[in-house]
Design an enzyme around this catalytic site. Structure first.
Site, PDB file in Angstrom:
ATOM      1  N   CYS A  98       0.850  -1.190   0.000  1.00  0.00           N
ATOM      2  CA  CYS A  98       0.000   0.000   0.000  1.00  0.00           C
ATOM      3  C   CYS A  98       0.885   1.238   0.000  1.00  0.00           C
ATOM      4  O   CYS A  98       1.877   1.286   0.728  1.00  0.00           O
ATOM      5  CB  CYS A  98      -0.883  -0.021   1.243  1.00  0.00           C
ATOM      6  SG  CYS A  98      -2.010   1.372   1.348  1.00  0.00           S
ATOM      7  N   HIS A 140      -9.131  -3.793  -2.097  1.00  0.00           N
ATOM      8  CA  HIS A 140      -8.150  -3.072  -1.268  1.00  0.00           C
ATOM      9  C   HIS A 140      -8.473  -1.581  -1.247  1.00  0.00           C
ATOM     10  O   HIS A 140      -8.512  -0.957  -0.180  1.00  0.00           O
ATOM     11  CB  HIS A 140      -6.737  -3.337  -1.824  1.00  0.00           C
ATOM     12  CG  HIS A 140      -5.641  -2.559  -1.167  1.00  0.00           C
ATOM     13  ND1 HIS A 140      -4.570  -3.160  -0.526  1.00  0.00           N
ATOM     14  CD2 HIS A 140      -5.419  -1.224  -1.055  1.00  0.00           C
ATOM     15  CE1 HIS A 140      -3.755  -2.227  -0.049  1.00  0.00           C
ATOM     16  NE2 HIS A 140      -4.249  -1.036  -0.358  1.00  0.00           N
ATOM     17  N   GLU A 141      -8.724  -1.014  -2.432  1.00  0.00           N
ATOM     18  CA  GLU A 141      -9.027   0.428  -2.505  1.00  0.00           C
ATOM     19  C   GLU A 141     -10.359   0.742  -1.841  1.00  0.00           C
ATOM     20  O   GLU A 141     -10.503   1.753  -1.158  1.00  0.00           O
ATOM     21  CB  GLU A 141      -9.029   0.912  -3.962  1.00  0.00           C
ATOM     22  CG  GLU A 141      -7.699   0.753  -4.699  1.00  0.00           C
ATOM     23  CD  GLU A 141      -6.502   1.253  -3.921  1.00  0.00           C
ATOM     24  OE1 GLU A 141      -6.625   2.250  -3.181  1.00  0.00           O
ATOM     25  OE2 GLU A 141      -5.420   0.623  -4.036  1.00  0.00           O
ATOM     26  N   HIS A 144     -10.127   1.239   1.786  1.00  0.00           N
ATOM     27  CA  HIS A 144      -9.638   2.568   2.200  1.00  0.00           C
ATOM     28  C   HIS A 144     -10.802   3.532   2.455  1.00  0.00           C
ATOM     29  O   HIS A 144     -10.695   4.416   3.300  1.00  0.00           O
ATOM     30  CB  HIS A 144      -8.746   3.178   1.110  1.00  0.00           C
ATOM     31  CG  HIS A 144      -7.315   2.712   1.163  1.00  0.00           C
ATOM     32  ND1 HIS A 144      -6.495   2.941   2.247  1.00  0.00           N
ATOM     33  CD2 HIS A 144      -6.547   2.064   0.251  1.00  0.00           C
ATOM     34  CE1 HIS A 144      -5.291   2.439   1.998  1.00  0.00           C
ATOM     35  NE2 HIS A 144      -5.289   1.890   0.794  1.00  0.00           N
TER      36      HIS A 144
END
Ligand code: NI
Length: 173
Positions: A98, A140-141, A144
């Site tokens: 990341c 993953h994004e 966030h």
């Protein structure tokens, strides 16, 4: 990304672990204007510069729900106000890093395939299916936007190990 995007003066910076914005639940995008477009163009530039494959708005200090991706062999993609609407039962482990925790990587287990709904730059809703590496990047994004980092997906011991490794690295920088 078009030519004009390259002329934008860079003023976004990637924030790293410890910055509160990474832990916030981001707010929806409600205004689809030139400022949003400029920000997104800058995020693509920044992502390329840092050799990332994805970048979410909270990572540049903006607590709003959007992210960009550009996986190897894939085109640049933008997801605004994304909703993961389906995930496969089958999961797979794969290595993640990341830009907000530079220098550390770990194997994270995630669904193999997903379906996502999101809006484009004009606010138009679209649906998209992805699997494998691209599905992983999107998940993953998307994490966030909910204040989650990939290390939160690890078991406690592994998470502590990765974070202390990261802290040692950042102290020596
Ligand atoms: Ni990340």
């Amino acid at each position: 990304m078009d030519k004009t995007a390259e002329k934008i003066i860079m003023n976004l910076q990637i924030v790293t672990l410890g910055n509160e914005v990474l832990r916030e639940k981001a707010l929806s995008v409600e205004v689809f204007d030139k400022e949003l477009e400029d920000t997104i163009n800058e995020m693509f530039i920044l992502m390329h510069e840092k050799k990332g494959v994805g970048l979410a708005a909270p990572q540049v200090g903006i607590s709003r729900r959007f992210f960009v991706t550009e996986a190897m062999d894939d085109k640049p993609r933008l997801f605004i106000n994304p909703e993961i609407i389906e995930t496969s039962q089958e999961t797979v482990k794969g290595e993640e890093g990341c830009l907000s925790l530079p220098g550390v990587w770990a194997n994270v287990e995630r669904p193999l395939a997903i379906k996502i709904q999101a809006q484009d730059l004009k606010g138009k809703v679209f649906h998209f299916s992805a699997e494998g590496w691209l599905a992983r990047i999107i998940l993953h994004e998307n994490d966030h936007l909910n204040g989650l980092l990939f290390v939160d997906r690890l078991d406690k011991g592994q998470k502590n190990r990765i974070i202390s490794k990261y802290e040692k690295l950042s102290q020596s920088r």
